[in-house]
Structure formats: C-alpha cells, structure tokens
Design a protein around this motif. Structure first.
Motif, PDB file in Angstrom:
ATOM      1  N   VAL A 517      -3.651  -3.000  -3.524  1.00 45.38           N
ATOM      2  CA  VAL A 517      -2.630  -2.249  -2.804  1.00 45.38           C
ATOM      3  C   VAL A 517      -1.416  -3.149  -2.625  1.00 45.38           C
ATOM      4  O   VAL A 517      -1.509  -4.231  -2.038  1.00 45.38           O
ATOM      5  N   GLU A 518      -0.286  -2.691  -3.121  1.00 47.76           N
ATOM      6  CA  GLU A 518       0.963  -3.450  -3.014  1.00 47.76           C
ATOM      7  C   GLU A 518       1.754  -2.951  -1.817  1.00 47.76           C
ATOM      8  O   GLU A 518       2.014  -1.749  -1.690  1.00 47.76           O
ATOM      9  N   PRO A 519       2.120  -3.845  -0.920  1.00 47.26           N
ATOM     10  CA  PRO A 519       2.942  -3.419   0.223  1.00 47.26           C
ATOM     11  C   PRO A 519       4.327  -2.996  -0.220  1.00 47.26           C
ATOM     12  O   PRO A 519       4.892  -3.509  -1.203  1.00 47.26           O
ATOM     13  N   VAL A 520       4.894  -2.051   0.505  1.00 46.36           N
ATOM     14  CA  VAL A 520       6.225  -1.542   0.189  1.00 46.36           C
ATOM     15  C   VAL A 520       7.296  -2.442   0.789  1.00 46.36           C
ATOM     16  O   VAL A 520       8.271  -2.801   0.138  1.00 46.36           O
ATOM     17  N   GLY A 521       7.143  -2.826   2.046  1.00 44.56           N
ATOM     18  CA  GLY A 521       8.140  -3.648   2.723  1.00 44.56           C
ATOM     19  C   GLY A 521       7.980  -5.118   2.401  1.00 44.56           C
ATOM     20  O   GLY A 521       7.060  -5.550   1.693  1.00 44.56           O
ATOM     21  N   SER A 522       8.892  -5.908   2.955  1.00 45.79           N
ATOM     22  CA  SER A 522       8.852  -7.356   2.777  1.00 45.79           C
ATOM     23  C   SER A 522       8.209  -8.009   4.000  1.00 45.79           C
ATOM     24  O   SER A 522       8.190  -7.449   5.095  1.00 45.79           O
ATOM     25  N   ASN A 523       7.718  -9.256   3.788  1.00 50.21           N
ATOM     26  CA  ASN A 523       7.079 -10.030   4.868  1.00 50.21           C
ATOM     27  C   ASN A 523       5.922  -9.240   5.505  1.00 50.21           C
ATOM     28  O   ASN A 523       5.799  -9.157   6.719  1.00 50.21           O
ATOM     29  N   ILE A 524       5.109  -8.648   4.649  1.00 46.16           N
ATOM     30  CA  ILE A 524       3.954  -7.894   5.131  1.00 46.16           C
ATOM     31  C   ILE A 524       2.720  -8.785   5.011  1.00 46.16           C
ATOM     32  O   ILE A 524       2.417  -9.310   3.928  1.00 46.16           O
ATOM     33  N   ALA A 525       1.998  -8.945   6.144  1.00 50.00           N
ATOM     34  CA  ALA A 525       0.803  -9.796   6.149  1.00 50.00           C
ATOM     35  C   ALA A 525      -0.422  -9.049   5.667  1.00 50.00           C
ATOM     36  O   ALA A 525      -1.280  -9.624   4.994  1.00 50.00           O
ATOM     37  N   GLU A 526      -0.528  -7.777   6.004  1.00 54.90           N
ATOM     38  CA  GLU A 526      -1.747  -7.044   5.680  1.00 54.90           C
ATOM     39  C   GLU A 526      -1.451  -5.557   5.643  1.00 54.90           C
ATOM     40  O   GLU A 526      -0.594  -5.057   6.370  1.00 54.90           O
ATOM     41  N   VAL A 527      -2.186  -4.862   4.782  1.00 57.34           N
ATOM     42  CA  VAL A 527      -2.082  -3.411   4.682  1.00 57.34           C
ATOM     43  C   VAL A 527      -3.410  -2.810   5.138  1.00 57.34           C
ATOM     44  O   VAL A 527      -4.480  -3.273   4.736  1.00 57.34           O
ATOM     45  N   GLN A 528      -3.324  -1.765   5.994  1.00 58.36           N
ATOM     46  CA  GLN A 528      -4.523  -1.126   6.537  1.00 58.36           C
ATOM     47  C   GLN A 528      -4.463   0.374   6.270  1.00 58.36           C
ATOM     48  O   GLN A 528      -3.385   0.975   6.249  1.00 58.36           O
ATOM     49  N   PHE A 529      -5.654   0.954   6.076  1.00 59.04           N
ATOM     50  CA  PHE A 529      -5.792   2.398   5.914  1.00 59.04           C
ATOM     51  C   PHE A 529      -6.467   2.963   7.161  1.00 59.04           C
ATOM     52  O   PHE A 529      -7.452   2.404   7.659  1.00 59.04           O
ATOM     53  N   GLU A 530      -5.959   4.104   7.632  1.00 58.70           N
ATOM     54  CA  GLU A 530      -6.544   4.781   8.790  1.00 58.70           C
ATOM     55  C   GLU A 530      -7.039   6.161   8.357  1.00 58.70           C
ATOM     56  O   GLU A 530      -6.302   6.941   7.750  1.00 58.70           O
ATOM     57  N   PHE A 531      -8.290   6.464   8.721  1.00 51.11           N
ATOM     58  CA  PHE A 531      -8.882   7.760   8.433  1.00 51.11           C
ATOM     59  C   PHE A 531      -9.349   8.362   9.754  1.00 51.11           C
ATOM     60  O   PHE A 531     -10.108   7.716  10.498  1.00 51.11           O
ATOM     61  N   CYS A 532      -8.902   9.584  10.055  1.00 52.18           N
ATOM     62  CA  CYS A 532      -9.255  10.250  11.307  1.00 52.18           C
ATOM     63  C   CYS A 532     -10.056  11.517  10.996  1.00 52.18           C
ATOM     64  O   CYS A 532      -9.666  12.313  10.124  1.00 52.18           O
ATOM     65  N   PHE A 533     -11.167  11.698  11.769  1.00 52.55           N
ATOM     66  CA  PHE A 533     -12.069  12.818  11.555  1.00 52.55           C
ATOM     67  C   PHE A 533     -12.166  13.649  12.831  1.00 52.55           C
ATOM     68  O   PHE A 533     -12.146  13.118  13.949  1.00 52.55           O
ATOM     69  N   LEU A 534     -12.297  14.951  12.617  1.00 54.90           N
ATOM     70  CA  LEU A 534     -12.472  15.862  13.742  1.00 54.90           C
ATOM     71  C   LEU A 534     -13.225  17.086  13.233  1.00 54.90           C
ATOM     72  O   LEU A 534     -12.850  17.662  12.202  1.00 54.90           O
ATOM     73  N   ALA A 535     -14.267  17.456  13.947  1.00 54.80           N
ATOM     74  CA  ALA A 535     -15.066  18.642  13.598  1.00 54.80           C
ATOM     75  C   ALA A 535     -15.636  18.553  12.193  1.00 54.80           C
ATOM     76  O   ALA A 535     -15.693  19.538  11.455  1.00 54.80           O
ATOM     77  N   GLY A 536     -15.998  17.338  11.759  1.00 56.71           N
ATOM     78  CA  GLY A 536     -16.660  17.169  10.478  1.00 56.71           C
ATOM     79  C   GLY A 536     -15.730  17.176   9.294  1.00 56.71           C
ATOM     80  O   GLY A 536     -16.205  17.250   8.148  1.00 56.71           O
ATOM     81  N   LYS A 537     -14.430  17.061   9.544  1.00 57.46           N
ATOM     82  CA  LYS A 537     -13.479  17.066   8.433  1.00 57.46           C
ATOM     83  C   LYS A 537     -12.468  15.942   8.618  1.00 57.46           C
ATOM     84  O   LYS A 537     -12.231  15.477   9.731  1.00 57.46           O
ATOM     85  N   LEU A 538     -11.863  15.517   7.513  1.00 52.96           N
ATOM     86  CA  LEU A 538     -10.783  14.537   7.544  1.00 52.96           C
ATOM     87  C   LEU A 538      -9.496  15.246   7.934  1.00 52.96           C
ATOM     88  O   LEU A 538      -9.037  16.142   7.226  1.00 52.96           O
TER      89      LEU A 538
END
Length: 548
Positions: A517-538
C-alpha cells in the motif's frame, strides 16, 4: 465465614492491638492506596463509549475494598496479603498501589526464602497477566511492561525494606550485646567484691578461732587459780578473789567481747549483698504469696496436686522462688491476665508451674536477669527450668509474651546432688554479625537487580518488535460495503491491531496496511485500514494515513 472472613478478622485484630498513632497511619495508608488504585484503574482501563461504565466502577470498588483490607493484614500475614493482591492484579489490569507497602512488609517481616520467592513470582504473573488482559498488547510487550512494574513497585520496595530490617536487627543486636557486656562487667565486679569479702571473712574466722582458743585457755587457768587470798569474811567479790583469779576473769571478759565483735563483722560482711530476705522461703508460704497477688485484683488460681513429700532445703527454696518469679513476671508483663499456679508432687520429682494468659504489655525494658538467676538456682537444686510463650511464635513475628501468654515451669527431684558448674554459653555474636552481613549483601544485590530489571524492561518494551498481521491492498479492494461479515473476515487477519466502537454503535477494527500500500500524502509513517460491522454486514471501510 471462609478464608476471606478469617483474613478480615486477622486484619482487625492487628489494628486493634496497635496504638492510636499507628491506627491513624494505617487508616491513612489504606485509604490512600484504595483511592489511588481505584482512580488509576479508571483512568487506564476505562475508555468510553466502548467500555461499560458499570464494569469499570465495579473493578475500581473491588480494588478499593481489597486495598483497605490487605493493608492492615500485612501486619500479621504479609505473605498472604501480597499473594492475594498479586492474584487479584490480573482482573485489576496489574494496577494496585497496595503492592508497594505489601511488598515492603514482606521484605521487613518475613524470613523464609521459599514462601517469599513463591509470593513474588505470583505477583509477577499477576502484573504480566493483568497488563496483557487489559491492554491487548502482544505477550512479549506485556511481559516486559509487567516486569518493569514488578521491578519498580514490588521487588525494589521489598529489597529496600529487607535492608532496613537487617540494619535494625544489627543495631538491636549490638545494643543487646552492649547491655550484656555491661551486665557481665557488673557481675564480674560483684564477684570480685564477693571474693574479697569471703577472704576478709576467712581472715576474721581465723582470728575468731584464735580468740576462742584464748577463752578456753583463760577458762582453764581460772579453774586452777586460788579462790581466796584473805578469807571468806570479805564483803565484796573483789576482796575474796585472788589477784590471779581477777586477772583471768578480766582477760576472759575482754577476749569474749572481742570474739563477739569479730563474729558480728563476719555476719555483716557475708550479708552485705542480701536482698532483705532473712532466709530461704518454703512451699508452705506459697498461699501467702498468692494471696498478695490476688490483692492486686488479678485472678490467681492455686492448684496443689499429690501428697506433699519432704524436699531438700535448696529444692524447697527454689520451688518457692519459681512461684514468686512467675507471679512477678505475670503481674508485670501481662497486666490483668488470669494466672494459674500449679504445685504437683509426682512420683520422683516436684513439678512447679506458673502460667498466664494474654494481658496488657509492659511498656518498660526487661533485662531478663530474673529468669537467668532463677535458672541457676533451680540448676543448683538439681532441677531444670523452662520458660516461654504458650503459643509458639513464627520467625520474624513481633508478638510479645503478653500477646500469647507465658509460662514458667520447673522440675525438682526429691533427692539430688549439687551439680557441677554449668558451662558458659558460647558467644554467637560473631556468627550473628556474619549472618547479618550476608543478608545485607543479598539485599544490596536485590536492589541493584530491581533497578537493572526495571530499566531493562522499560527499554525492552519500547524497542521490542511488535508482530503485526497486515491487510494487503488487494484484500481491501476485494471487499465492499454491504458484504456479509463472515465473507469479509475470511480475508482479514484473526486479530486486529486494536478494536473500537463507532459513533452509531458499529463494531470497528483497525488493521495495519501491507507493504504494497502506497501512501498518498507525504511524511506518512503508517497506513491503516478500518472495517466497521453492524447487524452482520460491513457498513463502512476507510483508509487512514498516520503522519510521521
């Protein structure tokens, strides 16, 4: 009531026996540790809105109650209190201010090596397990953080307290040694004085023998002297006595007066160290002594068992002195306690015992010379003296005979010869100093080890690599909003970097992005993905760029 009730009762007894100044200190320390533990636990473990407030408050109240209970318990059961606090550190997240005074109490009051090691290992497991349960850090990071907490707040206070206890023991031993030397010097001076008085008495005895010999010779000469020089008509005795008879009478009178004077000097010298007692006392006078003790308002029971038998004079005196010394010690060191005096005539020996229950402790100092002198008197009578608390005391315990009761007993044979002089006790002061020095070195090594472990674990927890399971760009693009939660989780690692709850109650999980995964901005230390679930679905997925 169970174990917890027993511990609470033990803590209450320990506080009740203390002075009001100590009670104030213990109450302040318990409240400080209890409130501090509750506040620290809430600040470190409660993260709204995902953490239930009721559960956090329940753990905080639990920490407060246990701190208030365990702090006074350390006075009588330091190892038990430390182990309980260490086990309860697991649900408390490894956080408890009570660990500091409890560990110090173990170092100061406990001496058995194996129970101490077991207690400290239990606390180490509790610290590591609590941090691992609450923080969600990897096991290695949790272990290093727990080791840092254990070294700083458990091992270090215990080692310092152990060194303080050893220094205090050394000072106490040296003080007792100085008192012993002073007593021995005083005894040596007294023995020298006694020898000199005996020598003087022997010299006067020789002189007295000489005077008595002269009296015998003068009496013989008086018997051979003529009775009258001028006849029997004289009106006065001097007129009817011959000059030789008058001279013999004068010499006899002067010599007998000198002999009586020298005899008085001998008795005065020999009785110069007397304690005012005109002679030995017998067992027939025990009732009078017991009645005098009852006059103080103390309950004193006297039991005579068996048929009285004749005793040697020294044994008779020694038996009475055992009763007298036992009553004196009980009235002095356990005020208000019930006393039992037993005089039992067994088949081959006389048994005398005085025992008392717990009472008010004596505030002054006791030299112990009374029991030492009594033991010598009983030994000279051919018997054996024993004394000590009714309940055996554990090593390191600070209980006094007034806390558990005390007894003095003697066995005196009916027929015994005067034994030879008792061998002098070996001087164990050098051994005590060597043991104290060895323990001081162990304490110093423990302090240094605690500091090194604390610093090393702190640095290690910072530098330790944290294993991360990443999510690739392909997996992120392959899932879509509305997909079933099970299908999405098949593409995700088992453990997220950390979970959290969204604003609408959805369950969100954060994962570290892969190296592809390539960061878009500059001076980026880390890239994270967030996944949220509700009622059995993404319901949402996002990409976060963490700046450097």
């Amino acid at each position: 009531m169970g174990t917890f009730g027993y511990l609470v009762i033990s803590a209450a007894k320990a506080v009740r026996r203390a002075s009001w100044q100590r009670r104030t200190y213990e109450a302040g320390l318990a409240l400080f540790c209890g409130l501090g533990t509750a506040v620290i636990h809430l600040s470190l473990t409660y993260d709204p809105p995902q953490d239930p407030l009721a559960e956090a408050i329940a753990y905080a109240v639990l920490g407060f109650v246990l701190s208030v209970t365990l702090i006074p318990l350390r006075l009588v059961r330091p190892l038990s209190a430390l182990m309980i606090c260490g086990l309860l550190a697991i649900p408390m997240g490894g956080v408890s201010l009570a660990l500091v005074p409890l560990s110090a109490a173990v170092g100061y009051r406990s001496w058995q090596a194996v129970p101490i090691v077991v207690a400290y290992l239990t606390v180490l497991v509790g610290c590591v397990g609590g941090i691992y349960r609450v923080s969600g850090f990897p096991l290695l990071t949790s272990f290093l953080l727990g080791l840092m907490e254990f070294s700083s707040f458990v091992l270090l206070p215990g080692a310092v307290a152990a060194m303080v206890a050893q220094r205090r023991l050394l000072l106490t031993t040296m003080h007792e040694r100085n008192q012993q030397l002073h007593a021995e010097r005083k005894l040596a001076v007294g023995q020298a004085q006694t020898r000199e008085r005996n020598r003087i008495a022997a010299e006067l005895h020789d002189s007295l023998g000489h005077r008595l010999t002269l009296i015998s010779l003068y009496a013989g000469g008086l018997a051979q002297a003529p009775k009258s020089a001028i006849g029997t008509e004289a009106s006065t005795p001097s007129s009817i006595e011959s000059p030789e008879r008058q001279q013999a009478l004068a010499l006899l009178r002067d010599t007998s007066a000198q002999a009586m004077g020298e005899l008085r000097q001998i008795l005065k010298i020999l009785h110069q160290d007397g304690d005012g007692d005109g002679g030995g006392r017998s067992l027939a006078e025990v009732e009078e002594t017991v009645a005098s003790a009852r006059g103080t308002g103390t309950r004193v029971d006297l039991a005579r068992i068996g048929d009285p038998r004749p005793l040697p004079l020294m044994a008779e005196h020694a038996a009475y002195r055992v009763v007298q010394e036992g009553l004196t010690n009980a009235l002095k060191h356990a005020g208000g306690a019930a006393i039992r005096v037993e005089v039992r005539y067994d088949e081959d020996a006389l048994f005398v015992e005085v025992r008392n229950g717990p009472g008010r402790p004596y505030e002054g100092q006791s030299t112990g010379q009374g029991l030492a002198g009594l033991a010598e008197r009983v030994r000279l009578a051919g018997g054996v003296l024993s004394s000590g608390p009714l309940v055996p005391q554990t090593p390191g315990s600070r209980e006094t005979p007034s806390d558990s009761g005390f007894r003095i007993g003697a066995i005196l044979p009916y027929q015994a010869e005067v034994p030879a002089a008792a061998p002098s006790a070996e001087d164990d002061f050098p051994q005590q100093m060597a043991r104290n020095s060895r323990r001081q070195r162990i304490g110093a090594i423990a302090v240094v080890s605690a500091i090194v472990l604390s610093l090393g674990s702190c640095i290690g927890s910072i530098l330790a690599p944290v294993p991360q399971e990443t999510v690739s760009q392909t997996d992120f693009d392959a899932v879509r909003v509305g997909d079933a939660e099970g299908r999405v989780r098949d593409r995700l690692p088992e453990a997220p970097w950390y979970p959290q709850t969204g604003a609408d109650g959805e369950s969100c999980e954060i994962f570290v992005a892969g190296d592809d995964v390539e960061p878009v901005g500059s001076n980026i230390a880390e890239v994270q993905f967030e996944f949220c679930f509700l009622a059995g679905k993404l319901v949402s997925k996002d990409l976060w760029e963490i700046p450097d």
